[in-house]
Enzyme design. Structure first.
Site, PDB file in Angstrom:
ATOM      1  CG  ASP A  36      -1.679   1.221   1.450  1.00  0.00           C
ATOM      2  OD1 ASP A  36      -2.412   1.601   0.522  1.00  0.00           O
ATOM      3  OD2 ASP A  36      -1.557   1.833   2.521  1.00  0.00           O
ATOM      4  CG  ASP A  71      -1.491   7.703   0.417  1.00  0.00           C
ATOM      5  OD1 ASP A  71      -0.660   8.619   0.373  1.00  0.00           O
ATOM      6  OD2 ASP A  71      -2.198   7.369  -0.554  1.00  0.00           O
ATOM      7  CG  ASP A 126      -1.737   2.305   6.589  1.00  0.00           C
ATOM      8  OD1 ASP A 126      -2.335   3.284   7.066  1.00  0.00           O
ATOM      9  OD2 ASP A 126      -1.816   1.994   5.388  1.00  0.00           O
TER      10      ASP A 126
END
Length: 216
Positions: free
Chosen positions: A11, A13, A162
């Site tokens: 991922d 961001d 995250d």
């Protein structure tokens, strides 16, 4: 703990870069422009979801395309204002990997993803964005597409995320998951391995793939 992989899927961001300050600025302005109340806005999970899904949760269907274009413009224009920075360990970890063994898989549009990645000097050979899929995270489609583009069996891929939605997508794709506690608390993240950020990990390239280890 050691994890073996043939491909690593990141991922962006909250995993490779931090854009939280930019996201907060831009989405707060966007909500004000579209008359969305703080109460409505506070009930929505922003992180790890495509903008079109967020807009669809908040606005009438007829203005969603316009609203999505607007938030994209706001976020792209905010990048030069210090809207993105590398998270700890990102540069060293990516530099250890062959270019054809990793991909970035983001819920952002290609225009926004490329703006943020270019700002920090990350140039992935393979980039899967919101524009490339019909169903975003937590659906597995983005990660399955990345595995196909790299020519790797999903079971031999490791996802780095995250956000709970992204980890759910990775699990649904049949991939090993590594959670980075950069935007959520560790206890909120369901993954095969949870670490603070990429600085906690090392990568060793072998003849058969990449060995990922937790630093001592």
């Amino acid at each position: 703990m050691h994890i073996h992989a043939e491909a690593l899927l990141f991922d962006n961001d909250g995993t490779l870069v931090s854009s939280l300050a930019s996201v907060d600025r831009c989405w707060t302005r966007w909500a004000g422009e579209y008359g969305i109340t703080a109460e409505q806005f506070g009930r929505i999970e922003l992180h790890g979801r495509p903008a079109v899904e967020i807009a669809a949760d908040l606005l009438p269907a007829g203005i969603v395309p316009e609203a999505v274009a607007r938030i994209e413009t706001l976020e792209v224009e905010d990048v030069p204002n210090g809207g993105v920075e590398l998270l700890p360990g990102t540069r060293a970890f990516l530099d250890a990997l062959p270019a054809d063994r990793w991909a970035v898989v983001t819920s952002a549009t290609r225009r926004l993803a490329e703006a943020r990645l270019d700002a920090v000097g990350i140039l992935p050979k393979t980039l899967v964005c919101a524009d490339d899929i019909t169903r975003g995270k937590p659906d597995p489609e983005p990660y399955l597409l990345a595995a196909r583009q790299l020519g790797v069996d999903p079971a031999r891929c490791v996802v780095f995320e995250d956000a709970p939605a992204g980890l759910q997508a990775g699990r649904a794709a049949g991939m090993t998951t590594v959670a980075l506690a950069t935007t959520h608390q560790a206890h909120e993240l369901d993954a095969d391995l949870v670490v603070k950020d990429l600085s906690a990990l090392s990568a060793l390239v072998t003849a058969t793939g990449v060995e990922i280890s937790v630093r001592g």
